[in-house]
Structure formats: C-alpha cells, structure tokens
Design a protein around this motif. Structure first.
Motif, PDB file in Angstrom:
ATOM      1  N   ALA A   8      15.684   7.859   2.307  1.00 23.72           N
ATOM      2  CA  ALA A   8      15.813   7.428   0.911  1.00 23.72           C
ATOM      3  C   ALA A   8      14.484   7.582   0.172  1.00 23.72           C
ATOM      4  N   PHE A   9      13.398   7.132   0.790  1.00 24.66           N
ATOM      5  CA  PHE A   9      12.082   7.263   0.153  1.00 24.66           C
ATOM      6  C   PHE A   9      11.697   8.731  -0.013  1.00 24.66           C
ATOM      7  N   ASN A  10      12.013   9.542   0.981  1.00 28.15           N
ATOM      8  CA  ASN A  10      11.715  10.974   0.882  1.00 28.15           C
ATOM      9  C   ASN A  10      12.414  11.605  -0.316  1.00 28.15           C
ATOM     10  N   ASN A  36       0.823  -1.222   0.000  1.00 26.88           N
ATOM     11  CA  ASN A  36       0.000   0.000   0.000  1.00 26.88           C
ATOM     12  C   ASN A  36       0.854   1.268   0.000  1.00 26.88           C
ATOM     13  N   PHE A  37       1.971   1.207  -0.730  1.00 22.14           N
ATOM     14  CA  PHE A  37       2.880   2.346  -0.781  1.00 22.14           C
ATOM     15  C   PHE A  37       2.430   3.421  -1.773  1.00 22.14           C
ATOM     16  N   MET A  38       1.557   3.051  -2.712  1.00 19.59           N
ATOM     17  CA  MET A  38       1.128   4.016  -3.724  1.00 19.59           C
ATOM     18  C   MET A  38      -0.326   4.417  -3.485  1.00 19.59           C
ATOM     19  N   LYS A  39      -0.580   5.710  -3.609  1.00 21.29           N
ATOM     20  CA  LYS A  39      -1.934   6.236  -3.447  1.00 21.29           C
ATOM     21  C   LYS A  39      -2.167   7.278  -4.525  1.00 21.29           C
ATOM     22  N   ASP A  40      -3.161   7.040  -5.368  1.00 21.17           N
ATOM     23  CA  ASP A  40      -3.441   7.940  -6.497  1.00 21.17           C
ATOM     24  C   ASP A  40      -2.199   8.143  -7.354  1.00 21.17           C
ATOM     25  N   ASP A  41      -1.484   7.042  -7.599  1.00 22.63           N
ATOM     26  CA  ASP A  41      -0.293   7.036  -8.453  1.00 22.63           C
ATOM     27  C   ASP A  41       0.865   7.837  -7.867  1.00 22.63           C
ATOM     28  N   ASP A  59       2.945   7.126  -1.049  1.00 26.03           N
ATOM     29  CA  ASP A  59       2.292   7.508   0.206  1.00 26.03           C
ATOM     30  C   ASP A  59       3.317   7.374   1.332  1.00 26.03           C
ATOM     31  N   MET A  60       3.943   8.479   1.696  1.00 25.39           N
ATOM     32  CA  MET A  60       5.014   8.432   2.689  1.00 25.39           C
ATOM     33  C   MET A  60       4.514   7.984   4.058  1.00 25.39           C
ATOM     34  N   GLU A  61       3.277   8.276   4.383  1.00 25.96           N
ATOM     35  CA  GLU A  61       2.743   7.823   5.673  1.00 25.96           C
ATOM     36  C   GLU A  61       2.677   6.301   5.717  1.00 25.96           C
ATOM     37  N   ALA A  62       2.271   5.706   4.609  1.00 29.58           N
ATOM     38  CA  ALA A  62       2.216   4.244   4.535  1.00 29.58           C
ATOM     39  C   ALA A  62       3.621   3.645   4.587  1.00 29.58           C
ATOM     40  N   VAL A  63       4.566   4.312   3.933  1.00 28.32           N
ATOM     41  CA  VAL A  63       5.959   3.857   3.953  1.00 28.32           C
ATOM     42  C   VAL A  63       6.499   3.871   5.383  1.00 28.32           C
ATOM     43  N   LYS A  64       6.300   4.981   6.073  1.00 30.27           N
ATOM     44  CA  LYS A  64       6.788   5.113   7.451  1.00 30.27           C
ATOM     45  C   LYS A  64       6.144   4.071   8.366  1.00 30.27           C
ATOM     46  N   LYS A  65       4.841   3.893   8.224  1.00 33.32           N
ATOM     47  CA  LYS A  65       4.129   2.929   9.061  1.00 33.32           C
ATOM     48  C   LYS A  65       4.665   1.516   8.853  1.00 33.32           C
ATOM     49  N   SER A  66       4.865   1.141   7.589  1.00 32.36           N
ATOM     50  CA  SER A  66       5.361  -0.193   7.271  1.00 32.36           C
ATOM     51  C   SER A  66       6.764  -0.413   7.833  1.00 32.36           C
ATOM     52  N   LEU A  67       7.639   0.558   7.642  1.00 28.80           N
ATOM     53  CA  LEU A  67       9.017   0.430   8.123  1.00 28.80           C
ATOM     54  C   LEU A  67       9.074   0.354   9.645  1.00 28.80           C
ATOM     55  N   LEU A  68       8.287   1.172  10.306  1.00 23.75           N
ATOM     56  CA  LEU A  68       8.278   1.182  11.770  1.00 23.75           C
ATOM     57  C   LEU A  68       7.730  -0.124  12.334  1.00 23.75           C
ATOM     58  N   GLU A  69       6.731  -0.695  11.663  1.00 21.18           N
ATOM     59  CA  GLU A  69       6.149  -1.953  12.134  1.00 21.18           C
ATOM     60  C   GLU A  69       7.099  -3.128  11.928  1.00 21.18           C
ATOM     61  N   LYS A  70       7.769  -3.150  10.793  1.00 15.03           N
ATOM     62  CA  LYS A  70       8.608  -4.304  10.447  1.00 15.03           C
ATOM     63  C   LYS A  70      10.006  -4.236  11.047  1.00 15.03           C
ATOM     64  N   HIS A  71      10.499  -3.030  11.300  1.00 16.64           N
ATOM     65  CA  HIS A  71      11.896  -2.893  11.734  1.00 16.64           C
ATOM     66  C   HIS A  71      12.013  -2.035  12.989  1.00 16.64           C
ATOM     67  N   SER A  72      11.113  -2.252  13.916  1.00 17.12           N
ATOM     68  CA  SER A  72      11.129  -1.472  15.157  1.00 17.12           C
ATOM     69  C   SER A  72      12.405  -1.708  15.963  1.00 17.12           C
ATOM     70  N   ASP A  73      13.071  -2.845  15.711  1.00 17.43           N
ATOM     71  CA  ASP A  73      14.298  -3.164  16.442  1.00 17.43           C
ATOM     72  C   ASP A  73      15.535  -2.501  15.835  1.00 17.43           C
ATOM     73  N   ASP A  74      15.356  -1.810  14.707  1.00 19.74           N
ATOM     74  CA  ASP A  74      16.496  -1.163  14.045  1.00 19.74           C
ATOM     75  C   ASP A  74      16.084   0.245  13.601  1.00 19.74           C
ATOM     76  N   PRO A  75      15.917   1.159  14.548  1.00 21.77           N
ATOM     77  CA  PRO A  75      15.433   2.506  14.214  1.00 21.77           C
ATOM     78  C   PRO A  75      16.351   3.273  13.267  1.00 21.77           C
ATOM     79  N   GLU A  76      17.648   2.991  13.312  1.00 19.06           N
ATOM     80  CA  GLU A  76      18.568   3.690  12.405  1.00 19.06           C
ATOM     81  C   GLU A  76      18.310   3.288  10.960  1.00 19.06           C
TER      82      GLU A  76
END
Length: 232
Positions: free
Chosen positions: A156-158, A123-128, A131-148
């Motif tokens: 990079a996504f930004n 769900n990274f793309m919204k209206d083509d 979606d940075m909010e979706a990117v941040k949410k996904s990264l934080l959920e999957k890699h909470s043990d590696d904040p750096e």
C-alpha cells in the motif's frame, strides 16, 4: 492578547440581550459556514483523487465509518497516534481503535497536522518524500508476528508515494484550504495516509475480510459502484 479578549468581553456586556443573541448567532453561522466550506473542499479533493463517495443504488445500510471492522488488522492503543491526536485536536474512533487503519480516508485527509505529526514521529518522511526504508523497518519491528499484514501495508505504501500523491498534495496546498481550518499543515503526509487506507481495504485478502452481513454488503456495494466509497 489579554486586551483583545477583554475588549471582546466588554463588547458583549454592552449589548442588549437581543443584540447579544444576534451576535452569537452570527458567529455560530460563520463557524458553520467555514466548516461547510472546508468539507466541500475536502469532497472536491476526494473527487480529484478519484475516490469521492457517490450515490449508487441504496446506500442507507452502508456505514463507511465502520469499515475498519471488515478487514482484520492490528489495533489497540497506539501512543504515537494518541499523542498526535491530542496535540492537534484530532478525534480517533476510541482508545482501543488507534491504528491508522481504524480511520477512513476522508477522516485522514482532513487531519493534515495530525498525519504530519504521525509520519514525523515515525520518521516516515525524508526531504519531503516518503522514506520506504523507514516504513518497512517500522512495520517489521511492530508487526513481526503478522508478516502478511506487513506485506500488505508495504504494498500500500509503495503504491501511495508517486506522481498522483504529489499532485494531490500540491492541489491541497492551495491557500484556500489553509484559510478553511485553524490546524493546517503541509498535506503530503495526509494524502499518503488516506491513500494507504484506501489501498489496504481495497486489496484486503478474502481470508481477512469479515463474513458478517454488513461487511459482505459493503464489499458487494464497492464492487458494483466503482469509486463509490472513499475508503475503498
């Protein structure tokens, strides 16, 4: 569809061995030419994006496809990557190397449908648009043990969803690209994925960079030869 396949089979049966060999060789040559033209166009894109691999000094010891070993990042099995790779015939490095960062930029940009599949499932793309909010949410959920790592990926996504990526996606949407491959999709996801890979490795913190001879040589080569390596 059945009749078409049967007709093709009958055509081969009616040929002499010499005719059949010539016909099969002609088909193989056509497929190779299509593949060659596709890779040439991909190289043209990489040049357009300012990231083409060029000769600079001695390159025989530079193995870009192994660059994912140089900058520490989470890897292992990734179900979404695996599913999309299987769905679109996209080759991942191996079953234990299924992170986006295990790909080279050139590999990612060639897999337009694979990248679109991955971004759609995440769900990274919204209206083509990314979606940075979706990117941040996904990264934080999957890699909470590696904040750096999360922060590096967010940076990079930004960086990778601006005008340059928009123009590159438009460039790759040219009909000539679509005729070069059976599996072609809207390329913006692939453009962004390739850019993120480049940004991640280009800005890899020194404490994450492996101190092996090969990785040190690669780092020095990339610094000396600006834009010489597609991934960097």
């Amino acid at each position: 569809m059945g009749k078409k396949g049967k007709g093709k089979g009958n055509k081969l049966v009616k040929m002499s061995e010499e005719e059949r060999a010539r016909y099969l060789q002609m088909r193989a040559d056509m497929e190779e030419e299509t593949r060659r033209r596709k890779m040439k166009l991909i190289a043209l894109y990489m040049k357009f994006a300012g990231a083409i691999q060029i000769d600079c000094d001695k390159t025989d010891q530079i193995h870009e496809d192994q660059i994912h070993h140089c900058c520490k990042h989470p890897d292992g099995h990734n179900q979404i990557m695996a599913d999309c790779a299987k769905e679109h015939g996209f080759k991942l490095p191996n079953s234990n190397k299924q992170s986006m960062m295990d790909l080279t930029a050139g590999h990612a940009i060639a897999g337009t449908c694979f990248a679109k599949c991955v971004f759609d499932k995440l769900n990274f793309m919204k209206d083509d648009n990314l979606d940075m909010e979706a990117v941040k949410k996904s990264l934080l959920e999957k890699h909470s043990d590696d904040p750096e790592y999360v922060n590096e990926m967010i940076r990079a996504f930004n960086h990778c969803h601006g005008k340059a990526e928009e123009n590159a996606a438009k460039f790759m949407s040219n009909s000539i690209f679509k005729h070069m491959t059976k599996d072609f999709c809207e390329p913006k996801s692939a453009v962004i994925m390739a850019c993120v890979i480049r940004q991640f490795f280009h800005n890899c913190p020194s404490f994450r960079w492996a101190k092996t001879e090969e990785c040190e040589n690669l780092l020095q080569f990339s610094r000396k030869c600006t834009d010489s390596i597609a991934t960097l």
